[in-house]
Design a protein around this motif. Structure first.
Motif, PDB file in Angstrom:
ATOM      1  N   ILE A  32       0.851  -1.188   0.000  1.00 19.81           N
ATOM      2  CA  ILE A  32       0.000   0.000   0.000  1.00 19.81           C
ATOM      3  C   ILE A  32       0.888   1.239   0.000  1.00 19.81           C
ATOM      4  CG2 ILE A  32      -1.812   1.265   1.244  1.00 19.81           C
ATOM      5  CD1 ILE A  32      -2.782  -1.458   0.328  1.00 19.81           C
ATOM      6  N   GLU A  75      -5.369   1.275  -5.758  1.00 14.83           N
ATOM      7  CA  GLU A  75      -4.746   2.571  -5.976  1.00 14.83           C
ATOM      8  C   GLU A  75      -4.988   3.049  -7.406  1.00 14.83           C
ATOM      9  OE1 GLU A  75      -0.693   1.922  -4.586  1.00 14.83           O
ATOM     10  OE2 GLU A  75      -1.301   2.433  -2.546  1.00 14.83           O
ATOM     11  N   GLY A  80      -1.007  -0.889  -6.142  1.00 18.54           N
ATOM     12  CA  GLY A  80      -1.079  -1.376  -4.777  1.00 18.54           C
ATOM     13  C   GLY A  80      -1.675  -2.773  -4.750  1.00 18.54           C
ATOM     14  N   ALA A 130      -6.641   4.366  -1.024  1.00 19.45           N
ATOM     15  CA  ALA A 130      -6.415   3.342  -2.059  1.00 19.45           C
ATOM     16  C   ALA A 130      -7.725   2.775  -2.586  1.00 19.45           C
ATOM     17  CB  ALA A 130      -5.536   2.226  -1.499  1.00 19.45           C
TER      18      ALA A 130
END
Length: 194
Positions: A32, A75, A80, A130
């Motif tokens: 992340i 994301e 991510g 995200a």
């Protein structure tokens, strides 16, 4: 940091996926904001919350499934990799998908806070960004620290995060907006706080 205030990634997505595949089943890894994250395993209380939520979803929306441990590409540019505690999607939605699925078709992601130092940064800040950038319609945060449920809706793909937030204390009924579209009674959640 890069020019827009973004962090320089610790590694490439490809490098992360190679590490994640080789990790033992007892470890859950996420990627992340360009950072490798080790996700704390579910304790008995957290696992019970997820089981109760799954049972509720199956009762009110039998055409849906609440998947646990499902990997998602998240994301803005799908760089991510997240493993939400649970993912609500139509039954059979992930058939044929690999370890990391696109978020298209996902109705809601769920996180239940763990008792660790990364909860604030990840569950309350980075993951909503995200998930919002990914266009996931609803993010449900069951926050055992503050004894609240936060419903994030109206994803903002450009900025990240969500335009609408509704916070309710454990014990209140919460409406999960469309496309989820059902009510969640949070009364029982107070039993799973430590």
């Amino acid at each position: 940091m890069t020019g827009r205030g973004e962090r320089t990634p610790q590694m490439s997505v490809k490098e992360f996926e190679e590490i994640a595949v080789a990790a033992p089943e007892t470890v859950t890894l996420e990627f992340i904001g360009g950072r490798l994250e080790v996700k704390k395993g579910a304790d008995g209380d957290r696992g019970t919350v997820l089981c109760r939520l799954r049972r509720h979803c199956l009762q009110v929306a039998p055409e849906l499934d609440l998947y646990q441990g499902r990997g998602l590409r998240v994301e803005e540019r799908r760089e991510g990799r997240a493993r939400p505690d649970a993912v609500l999607a139509p039954r059979g939605h992930f058939v044929g998908h690999g370890q990391w699925a696109e978020p298209a078709g996902v109705l809601m992601v769920v996180e239940v806070t763990a008792n660790d130092s990364d909860t604030d940064r990840l569950d309350r800040h980075e993951k909503p960004t995200a998930y919002g950038q990914s266009g996931i319609p609803v993010y449900l945060l069951i926050d055992r620290d503050s004894c609240t449920v936060t419903v994030h809706s109206g994803p903002d793909r450009q900025v990240g995060g969500y335009r609408d937030l509704h916070v309710a204390k454990f014990g209140e009924k919460v409406c999960l907006p469309g496309p989820v579209g059902f009510e969640l009674d949070t009364e029982i959640l107070g039993n799973y706080v430590r």
